[in-house]
Write a protein that holds these residues in place. Structure first.
Motif, PDB file in Angstrom:
ATOM      1  N   GLY A  51      45.126  50.010  33.779  1.00 53.82           N
ATOM      2  CA  GLY A  51      46.178  50.287  32.813  1.00 53.82           C
ATOM      3  C   GLY A  51      47.365  49.360  32.968  1.00 53.82           C
ATOM      4  O   GLY A  51      47.214  48.213  33.394  1.00 53.82           O
ATOM      5  N   PRO A  52      48.569  49.821  32.633  1.00 53.15           N
ATOM      6  CA  PRO A  52      49.748  48.954  32.601  1.00 53.15           C
ATOM      7  C   PRO A  52      49.978  48.076  33.819  1.00 53.15           C
ATOM      8  O   PRO A  52      50.310  46.901  33.655  1.00 53.15           O
ATOM      9  CB  PRO A  52      50.892  49.952  32.386  1.00 53.15           C
ATOM     10  N   PRO A  53      49.796  48.564  35.065  1.00 55.22           N
ATOM     11  CA  PRO A  53      50.063  47.659  36.181  1.00 55.22           C
ATOM     12  C   PRO A  53      49.077  46.509  36.313  1.00 55.22           C
ATOM     13  O   PRO A  53      49.359  45.535  37.008  1.00 55.22           O
ATOM     14  CB  PRO A  53      49.997  48.580  37.411  1.00 55.22           C
ATOM     15  N   SER A  54      47.923  46.620  35.638  1.00 54.11           N
ATOM     16  CA  SER A  54      46.901  45.576  35.714  1.00 54.11           C
ATOM     17  C   SER A  54      46.772  44.753  34.436  1.00 54.11           C
ATOM     18  O   SER A  54      46.208  43.649  34.472  1.00 54.11           O
ATOM     19  CB  SER A  54      45.533  46.206  36.019  1.00 54.11           C
ATOM     20  N   MET A  55      47.297  45.255  33.337  1.00 52.10           N
ATOM     21  CA  MET A  55      47.072  44.610  32.041  1.00 52.10           C
ATOM     22  C   MET A  55      47.678  43.221  31.945  1.00 52.10           C
ATOM     23  O   MET A  55      47.218  42.389  31.170  1.00 52.10           O
ATOM     24  CB  MET A  55      47.592  45.522  30.923  1.00 52.10           C
ATOM     25  N   GLY A  56      48.703  42.946  32.739  1.00 49.58           N
ATOM     26  CA  GLY A  56      49.314  41.622  32.724  1.00 49.58           C
ATOM     27  C   GLY A  56      48.727  40.652  33.723  1.00 49.58           C
ATOM     28  O   GLY A  56      49.184  39.509  33.812  1.00 49.58           O
ATOM     29  N   LEU A  57      47.697  41.066  34.458  1.00 42.58           N
ATOM     30  CA  LEU A  57      47.155  40.240  35.535  1.00 42.58           C
ATOM     31  C   LEU A  57      45.876  39.497  35.154  1.00 42.58           C
ATOM     32  O   LEU A  57      45.191  38.962  36.031  1.00 42.58           O
ATOM     33  CB  LEU A  57      46.877  41.116  36.770  1.00 42.58           C
ATOM     34  N   THR A  58      45.559  39.421  33.877  1.00 43.89           N
ATOM     35  CA  THR A  58      44.271  38.857  33.476  1.00 43.89           C
ATOM     36  C   THR A  58      44.084  37.418  33.944  1.00 43.89           C
ATOM     37  O   THR A  58      43.004  37.048  34.423  1.00 43.89           O
ATOM     38  CB  THR A  58      44.100  38.924  31.952  1.00 43.89           C
ATOM     39  N   GLN A  59      45.119  36.595  33.831  1.00 43.76           N
ATOM     40  CA  GLN A  59      44.985  35.197  34.237  1.00 43.76           C
ATOM     41  C   GLN A  59      44.840  35.066  35.756  1.00 43.76           C
ATOM     42  O   GLN A  59      44.125  34.180  36.239  1.00 43.76           O
ATOM     43  CB  GLN A  59      46.182  34.388  33.741  1.00 43.76           C
ATOM     44  N   PHE A  60      45.491  35.919  36.492  1.00 43.35           N
ATOM     45  CA  PHE A  60      45.344  35.942  37.947  1.00 43.35           C
ATOM     46  C   PHE A  60      43.912  36.330  38.315  1.00 43.35           C
ATOM     47  O   PHE A  60      43.275  35.701  39.169  1.00 43.35           O
ATOM     48  CB  PHE A  60      46.350  36.932  38.532  1.00 43.35           C
ATOM     49  N   LEU A  61      43.381  37.349  37.661  1.00 41.77           N
ATOM     50  CA  LEU A  61      42.015  37.788  37.935  1.00 41.77           C
ATOM     51  C   LEU A  61      41.006  36.689  37.633  1.00 41.77           C
ATOM     52  O   LEU A  61      40.075  36.446  38.419  1.00 41.77           O
ATOM     53  CB  LEU A  61      41.697  39.034  37.106  1.00 41.77           C
ATOM     54  N   LEU A  62      41.187  36.005  36.507  1.00 43.90           N
ATOM     55  CA  LEU A  62      40.275  34.923  36.143  1.00 43.90           C
ATOM     56  C   LEU A  62      40.363  33.776  37.153  1.00 43.90           C
ATOM     57  O   LEU A  62      39.339  33.186  37.529  1.00 43.90           O
ATOM     58  CB  LEU A  62      40.596  34.421  34.741  1.00 43.90           C
ATOM     59  N   ALA A  63      41.573  33.454  37.587  1.00 43.51           N
ATOM     60  CA  ALA A  63      41.749  32.385  38.575  1.00 43.51           C
ATOM     61  C   ALA A  63      41.072  32.747  39.886  1.00 43.51           C
ATOM     62  O   ALA A  63      40.417  31.901  40.529  1.00 43.51           O
ATOM     63  CB  ALA A  63      43.231  32.108  38.789  1.00 43.51           C
ATOM     64  N   ALA A  64      41.223  33.993  40.307  1.00 45.72           N
ATOM     65  CA  ALA A  64      40.604  34.431  41.559  1.00 45.72           C
ATOM     66  C   ALA A  64      39.081  34.408  41.459  1.00 45.72           C
ATOM     67  O   ALA A  64      38.389  33.997  42.403  1.00 45.72           O
ATOM     68  CB  ALA A  64      41.095  35.828  41.928  1.00 45.72           C
TER      69      ALA A  64
END
Length: 368
Positions: free
Chosen positions: A69-82
């Motif tokens: 949800g909200p605490p993770s929704m802005g982390l998409t680019q970080f997740l893809l990079a990882a």
């Protein structure tokens, strides 16, 4: 035309809203390291310093527990990079659904080095002297997410709640304390009847069936409700009202934070700094590319529905506040929660060693 969601889908989505709002403190002990009868004024002696990172400079594995949800929704680019190996350290992300109590326990058991948690859980962990580990807060992920929603077109302002019967959910949690503190500050304490329901689904049923119904609920539940209740108005943003009311103290409504195991921080500070940098860049990208970010939610597991995410994303107050800016926002909010109910933050105001300050010049806040 109203869209139909299955009850199962609704419960899953509204559960995300519950976690994002920091509901229910059950399962967390609140034995304190310190005690105080009144919250002290926010007055810190430490500032960011120019220094080398603590611990090893070598890359390491970083185990991160996330709330969906909200605490993770802005982390998409970080997740893809990882995922593609474009980070110096090996960040291994695990989603824990909306069960932040189990996530807190897993963090304390040593299963994670870093975790996103509701804003009042960090102080509870800090104040619990029986836990095996010690913790520091490294960032604020989301500011306020509460909204007044109604089927009554005549309701326009916060003061229009006077004399009304208002439904909400989250009794004993951050929503209740946020509402109470705001009403006290604005001179509206006890000006309306606030009735808490056991689930957002129950509130939605009332919104669908009761004439001129009024509720205070968090995103992304409000966006989901727009698909199910017609007409629906959201005349008051509680976050904006909070910011106006508490402008004199700098307190901001804070929904979620990121916590680090202090031992891991001391051994691998360079990895924590990279985490904050990558999270900040991802949030910055998401804020300027909301349509693209929303389209990645289901694929990455950060949220259950892309279309609801797209509608909710402008209202989930995505930020990556760090350092002194984070400390100012969160400590002011914790002061207000403590004033409403000391147990909500573990029975005491955390000391300044709860707030992590990275070396000067290494990390910049985003989205404030």
């Amino acid at each position: 035309m109203q869209r139909v969601f299955s009850r199962r889908s609704f419960v899953m989505l509204s559960g995300v809203a519950a976690a994002s709002a920091g509901l229910a403190l059950a399962g967390c002990s609140s034995q304190s390291n310190q005690s105080t009868d009144t919250p002290p004024a926010t007055n810190f002696s430490t500032q960011s310093e120019t220094r080398d990172p603590m611990g090893s400079v070598d890359p390491t594995t970083v185990r991160v527990g996330l709330i969906m949800g909200p605490p993770s929704m802005g982390l998409t680019q970080f997740l893809l990079a990882a995922q593609s190996g474009r980070t110096t350290n090996d960040f291994q992300f695990t989603f824990n659904g909306v069960d932040y109590i189990s996530l807190s326990a897993a963090l304390n058991n040593g299963d994670y080095d870093i975790a996103t948690l509701p804003s009042n859980i960090g102080p509870i962990l800090y104040n619990n002297k029986d836990l095996r580990n010690q913790y520091e807060v490294i960032s604020v992920n989301n500011l306020g997410v509460l909204y007044v929603m109604t089927t009554d077109e005549s309701l326009k302002t916060l003061s229009d709640l006077a004399g009304r019967h208002v439904y909400s959910y989250g009794e004993g949690g951050t929503p209740e304390y946020t509402i109470e503190a705001l009403m006290k500050k604005t001179g509206m304490a006890d000006s309306f009847q606030l009735e808490f329901k056991s689930s957002p689904f129950e509130v939605l049923n009332l919104m669908q069936n009761e004439k001129n119904c009024v509720a205070i609920l968090p995103q992304p539940f409000v966006s989901l409700s727009k698909l199910m209740v017609e007409p629906l108005y959201t005349p008051v943003d509680i976050t904006k009202e909070w910011d106006k009311a508490f402008a004199d103290t700098g307190s901001q409504a804070v929904t979620t934070t990121t916590i680090v195991n202090r031992a891991f921080l001391e051994d691998h500070e360079q990895a924590v700094i990279e985490y904050l940098k990558m999270a900040g860049k991802s949030v910055e990208w998401s804020l300027s590319h909301m349509e693209e970010a929303s389209a990645l939610q289901e694929e990455l597991g950060t949220f259950l529905n892309n279309s609801v995410a797209l509608d909710a994303m402008p209202q989930i107050s995505m930020v990556n506040l760090t350092g002194v800016e984070m400390r100012t926002a969160l400590s002011g909010f914790i002061d207000e929660l403590y004033a409403a109910n000391p147990d909500s933050v573990g029975g005491a105001i955390p000391g300044e060693d709860f707030y992590y300050l990275p070396p000067a010049g290494t990390v910049t806040s985003q989205g404030a």
